[in-house]
Every structure is written in C-alpha cells, then in structure tokens.
Design a protein around this motif. Structure first.
Motif, mmCIF file in Angstrom:
data_model
loop_
_atom_site.group_PDB
_atom_site.id
_atom_site.type_symbol
_atom_site.label_atom_id
_atom_site.label_comp_id
_atom_site.label_asym_id
_atom_site.label_seq_id
_atom_site.Cartn_x
_atom_site.Cartn_y
_atom_site.Cartn_z
ATOM 1 N N ASN A 58 23.307 -26.615 41.959
ATOM 2 C CA ASN A 58 23.338 -25.212 41.978
ATOM 3 C C ASN A 58 23.426 -24.379 43.418
ATOM 4 N N GLY A 59 23.626 -25.308 44.415
ATOM 5 C CA GLY A 59 23.925 -24.807 45.592
ATOM 6 C C GLY A 59 22.664 -24.258 46.220
ATOM 7 N N VAL A 60 21.660 -24.245 45.786
ATOM 8 C CA VAL A 60 20.221 -23.651 46.397
ATOM 9 C C VAL A 60 19.350 -25.003 46.383
ATOM 10 N N ASP A 61 19.038 -25.911 45.331
ATOM 11 C CA ASP A 61 18.014 -26.841 45.360
ATOM 12 C C ASP A 61 18.901 -28.304 45.564
ATOM 13 N N PRO A 62 18.436 -29.114 46.590
ATOM 14 C CA PRO A 62 18.898 -30.514 46.662
ATOM 15 C C PRO A 62 18.351 -31.240 45.488
ATOM 16 N N THR A 63 19.292 -32.315 44.984
ATOM 17 C CA THR A 63 18.897 -33.022 43.832
ATOM 18 C C THR A 63 19.334 -34.283 44.046
ATOM 19 N N VAL A 409 27.899 -24.617 31.221
ATOM 20 C CA VAL A 409 27.717 -22.983 31.751
ATOM 21 C C VAL A 409 27.178 -23.228 33.284
ATOM 22 N N GLY A 410 26.275 -23.749 33.547
ATOM 23 C CA GLY A 410 26.303 -23.839 35.243
ATOM 24 C C GLY A 410 27.373 -24.392 35.838
ATOM 25 N N TYR A 411 28.059 -25.202 35.559
ATOM 26 C CA TYR A 411 29.467 -25.869 36.201
ATOM 27 C C TYR A 411 30.299 -24.491 36.343
ATOM 28 N N HIS A 412 30.577 -23.792 35.400
ATOM 29 C CA HIS A 412 31.743 -22.734 35.350
ATOM 30 C C HIS A 412 31.225 -21.581 35.884
ATOM 31 N N SER A 413 29.794 -21.574 36.206
ATOM 32 C CA SER A 413 29.393 -20.172 36.714
ATOM 33 C C SER A 413 29.318 -19.895 38.170
ATOM 34 N N ASP A 414 29.694 -19.001 38.621
ATOM 35 C CA ASP A 414 29.605 -18.666 40.076
ATOM 36 C C ASP A 414 28.178 -18.379 40.685
ATOM 37 N N ARG A 415 27.006 -18.236 39.538
ATOM 38 C CA ARG A 415 25.787 -17.820 39.886
ATOM 39 C C ARG A 415 24.999 -19.321 39.928
ATOM 40 N N PRO A 416 24.012 -19.282 41.032
ATOM 41 C CA PRO A 416 23.108 -20.465 40.846
ATOM 42 C C PRO A 416 22.490 -20.642 39.703
ATOM 43 N N LEU A 417 22.449 -21.696 39.083
ATOM 44 C CA LEU A 417 21.747 -22.056 37.890
ATOM 45 C C LEU A 417 20.619 -22.984 38.261
ATOM 46 N N ILE A 418 19.177 -22.204 38.124
ATOM 47 C CA ILE A 418 18.067 -22.915 38.285
ATOM 48 C C ILE A 418 17.725 -23.842 37.022
ATOM 49 N N LEU A 442 10.627 -19.506 40.397
ATOM 50 C CA LEU A 442 11.835 -18.898 40.060
ATOM 51 C C LEU A 442 11.609 -17.530 40.859
ATOM 52 N N ALA A 443 10.569 -16.940 40.914
ATOM 53 C CA ALA A 443 10.438 -15.664 41.608
ATOM 54 C C ALA A 443 10.857 -15.676 43.090
ATOM 55 N N GLU A 444 10.620 -16.852 43.717
ATOM 56 C CA GLU A 444 11.035 -17.243 44.987
ATOM 57 C C GLU A 444 12.562 -17.391 45.340
ATOM 58 N N ARG A 445 13.191 -17.757 44.182
ATOM 59 C CA ARG A 445 14.704 -17.984 44.355
ATOM 60 C C ARG A 445 15.325 -16.524 43.736
ATOM 61 N N GLY A 446 14.802 -15.687 43.308
ATOM 62 C CA GLY A 446 15.256 -14.391 42.702
ATOM 63 C C GLY A 446 15.970 -14.485 41.493
ATOM 64 N N VAL A 447 15.420 -15.223 40.456
ATOM 65 C CA VAL A 447 16.035 -15.258 39.315
ATOM 66 C C VAL A 447 15.884 -14.172 38.713
#
Length: 512
Positions: A58-63, A409-418, A442-447
């Motif tokens: 998602n560009g936010v969380d390492p995995t 959905v997550g792959y094609h979206s420009d939004r980060p998907l948690i 989720l709150a810390e990531r601004g979902v």
C-alpha cells in the motif's frame, strides 16, 4: 500419434499459446479476471519494489507477506511494464514455466521408459493447471513450485533416489523449492528422511551426505530469517502469522477440502481422494526402477501436501484456496504411471481421449475468460472499475481499509489500502490485531473509507439506529468489529456473482 519426441511439451506449448492469446486479446478487465485476486498482492508489491518504494503493498506499511522467489521473478516484469502489458508478460513467464514443467514430465517419461502412461497420468495436472485453478497461470507462486518440484523429481529419478546425487546440488535445488513456497519444507523434510533411509539401507554413507545436503538450505534460510528480522521486524512472513492468529481447535473443513479439491468448472474434482487411491495402489504394485522411484516421490508429495493442510487445519481458522491443493494432481502425475503400466497396451487410446479432454477443457476455460463476467472471477475482474470509483471519492488519496477481496481493488487504486486480513500488512498490524488495537492503527494512518466485497448485511449496532457492525478479518483470525452507518454508504456496486463492492465513510468516532 506419438511422433513428437516430447508429447507433453508439445501439448503444453499449444495450451500456453491459448492462455497467452486469452490475455492478449481480452479486454483489460477480462484479462484481470484471468488471475486470482491474491495475485494482485504480489503484483502490487513487485510494482512498488520496481519503483524503488520498497517491499510494500500500500505504500505505507512494509510487508514480507509473500513467498520470496516468485516475487523476485515478478519484479523485473514491473521494471519494464505496467498495465495490461505487465499482465501479458506475467502470462509469458507463466507459460515458460508451464512448458518447462511439461518438458520435465517428458523427461520423467523417458527415465521411466513409459512415456504414454506418464502422459496419461499427467493430464489431471495439465487440466487443473490451465482450465481449473490455473496453477501455472493464476499469477500465484504455484507454477514455480510445480516446476521446481518436477525438476527435483527428475534429479531423484536420474540419481536412483539420490544414491548417486551430488548432495550440495540436491540441497541447492531443495532450497529453490522452499523459496518458491515456504511450507514446501514439510515435503522436503519427508524426502530427505526417505533419501537418507535409502542410503543407509544400501550401505552408503548417509550422515555426512545429509549434512552436506542440508548446508545450502540452512545457510540460505538463515539469511532469509535475518533479512526479515532486520527489514520487517519479524522472522517469518506476516501472511502465515496472520492465518495462525485466533486458531481454536481443528478446522476439519480444510482437510475435507483437500480430498474434494480442486474445483474445476464449479465442481469438486475429488483429485485429492483419487491421489490417495493412486499413490497407495502404485506403492502396492512395487514397480521396479524409475517407475518405483517416481511412485515414491509422488507419495512424498502427497504426504507433504496432506501434512501441510493438516498443519493449517490445526493452527489456523482460515479457509484454504486452490493453490494449497496442487499436491494431489502432481502426486497422480508421478505415481500414476506405475499403475497404468499394468495396462500399457491399452493406454494409447486413453491418451488420445485425454488429449482431446485437455484441449477442450482449456479451450472452454479460455473462451469463458475472454467473454468475461464468470462467477469465479467476477470480483477480480471488477477491480479496475471499482478502484476508479473509489479514487473519485473525496477526499482524494485518503486511505481505505479492506479485508477479503482487496487484491485487484488495492492494486488498481491510487489510494493506500490498509489490508485488514494482515496478509500483506506489517508486523505492527499483527501486533495490533493480537492486542485488539486495530482502530488505533487505522486512525494513525488516517483511514477515511471502509470497503467490503460480499453480501453480508452486518449485525445491528446497539444504540445506533441505521448502523451495523462487521467482523474482520472475514476469513479467520482474531476478530474485531468495524461499525458503519447507512448514511455513510458512498458506493454500492453489485456484481454478477450476487455480491457487491460497498464503501462507507469510516468514522473514527464509532470505531475506538
């Protein structure tokens, strides 16, 4: 009929061209639908690595929620391509693995001296690999696993059950198998024990051989663990750890799945049950030479597959998917020739019938893929459209949380998907799951949004008229609840499989 020197390879080449044509000539959504939804987790991580953004979905969380070797194969694809071109190139890579796998099956046919029975026994693997779960063409790691196991099988036959094998080389090839799918270590442990027992019975040195064979896997897997700890803060993939959370008793459904799976054209093939009959029968006939060795290798593959499924049934509450059941058709392909050899004079007619069956099944599957809209792939195929609808919501770029069916959905979206299931999230997310602090995560990531891809109406939220609660993760694990209200529903996109993609605005005030 058998003029080709490599009949399985020739058939696989034709099937590979067909599968490639499906992706090339299909519309982009239909091409997306030819892959499993989970493949897009791989594609998203590979794309981020290719872009220099690190190992993240998602560009936010390492995995590290993936099997490493298949991801390494995919990264070069996304270095040079994107969009439909990337999907075509993934299919090309899969086609190469498929044809090489077929070449190894032909090699087994020559080593056993029974090419026609080997062809017949391999047809269930070819059908499920191209028309059923698409083991080679689903975008998952299974095709690489099957290729590496067949490669190992040929070495096992050629070296008389590893009696004349180079232990370091055999260990290196075993390492490839494990890196292709980490839980294959169960199968390889059984194979190692069998090989050492055979060496000891033959009066050959076995302890030193075993230590040398273990050297390469031990070094490589130790390095893998160290890299994981340094980069991700956990020794093992988060995908496996997520599935182990919340286990409670034996999940007998997974074991039943093994014997009924894989599902082909919407129906249980019962290949797991057939594999047990074939393997037991092959061992009982006590075939000599390479036929007997192939039967023993098939028995190891089946036993490893069963033990792996039992492990998940005991340690996880998750349902298993088609790629967990490739051991059954592979075991049939390896052990079946020992049985069919008893009727070798009659297998040519059977081979012709099976050839027609494989071609017809794969052609029908290809036509259905080009047409689009099949129930099995409806939600994956809808991913690009739904992602565009989600991206149009305001505020733009705000993260969205989603569990099951989040790959396309997550792959094609420009939004980060948690990812709420945790399969491609971080070790920190697993800690939050275990501690019950996911709302804070989720709150810390601004979902700002919450999405689902099913038909679950939810449970009424006490004291909140018009609001419902959903349990996450949907597939299993440590459950937490997310509360949403009808007034916050911003997207409801029904699908042909009877489900819908629904999106609500996520209110932190309702989820603490």
């Amino acid at each position: 009929m058998w003029a080709p020197v490599h009949p399985v390879t020739a058939l696989a080449g034709a099937l590979a061209v067909l599968r490639l044509a499906v992706v090339v000539f299909a519309s982009y959504p239909a091409a997306v639908g030819t892959f499993d939804d989970d493949a897009f987790y791989y594609f998203g991580i590979a794309r981020h690595l290719a872009d220099g953004a690190g190992s993240t979905f998602n560009g936010v969380d390492p995995t590290n929620g993936y099997h490493p070797l298949w991801l390494l194969v995919l990264v070069p694809v996304f270095l040079v391509a994107n969009g439909k071109t990337a999907l075509v190139l993934v299919t090309v890579v899969s086609a190469v693995l498929f044809v090489l796998s077929a070449r190894l099956i032909d090699r087994i046919g020559r080593l056993t001296g029974r090419p026609v029975p080997v062809f017949c026994a391999a047809t269930p693997l070819l059908v499920t690999g191209t028309a059923g779960p698409l083991f080679w063409f689903s975008g998952m790691e299974t095709g690489l696993l099957l290729f590496s196991l067949l490669w190992l099988a040929t070495v096992y036959l050629r070296t008389n059950g590893f009696l004349t094998a180079n232990p370091v080389g055999a260990g290196a090839l075993m390492t490839v198998v494990v890196l292709a799918r980490l839980d294959a270590v169960v199968t390889l442990a059984l194979l190692g024990v069998l090989a050492l027992a055979e060496r000891r019975r033959a009066g050959l040195p076995w302890l030193r051989f075993g230590l040398r064979m273990l050297a390469v896997p031990a070094v490589v897997l130790s390095c893998y663990v160290v890299v994981n700890v340094v980069l991700f803060g956990t020794a093992l993939p988060v995908s496996g750890q997520a599935k182990a959370l919340g286990a409670n008793g034996i999940n007998a459904g997974d074991i039943a799945q093994f014997f009924a799976a894989p599902v082909v054209f919407g129906r249980a093939s019962m290949l797991g049950a057939l594999a047990v009959v074939v393997v037991v029968g092959a061992l009982l006939v006590r075939a000599a030479g390479a036929l007997g060795l192939a039967a023993r290798f098939g028995a190891v593959v089946l036993a490893g597959g069963v033990l792996t499924v039992v492990y998940y049934a005991v340690t996880s509450s998750w349902q298993l998917w088609s790629w967990y059941f490739s051991a059954a058709p592979l075991a049939i392909a390896l052990a079946g020739p020992a049985l069919l050899d008893r009727w070798a004079g009659r297998t040519r007619a059977l081979a012709l019938a099976l050839l027609v069956l494989v071609l017809c099944a794969t052609s029908v599957a290809g036509i259905r893929s080009v047409a689009g809209g099949s129930t099995r792939s409806a939600f994956t195929e809808a991913g690009p459209r739904v992602a565009a609808e989600i991206d149009a919501l305001t505020p733009p770029g705000a993260p969205i949380a989603m569990g099951d069916r989040a790959g396309s959905v997550g792959y094609h979206s420009d939004r980060p998907l948690i990812h709420l299931e945790g399969l491609v999230n971080s070790a920190a997310y697993l800690d939050a799951l275990a501690a019950g602090t996911v709302p804070r995560f989720l709150a810390e990531r601004g979902v700002a949004f919450y999405a689902r891809g099913d038909d679950d109406p939810g449970r009424p939220a006490p004291g909140l008229p018009g609001c419902v609660r959903f349990g996450e993760p949907q597939q299993g694990g440590v459950e937490f609840t997310i509360t949403v209200c009808a007034a916050d529903l911003v997207l409801d996109d029904p699908l042909s499989d009877g489900t819908s993609y629904r999106v609500w605005r996520y209110r932190t005030s309702l989820n603490r």
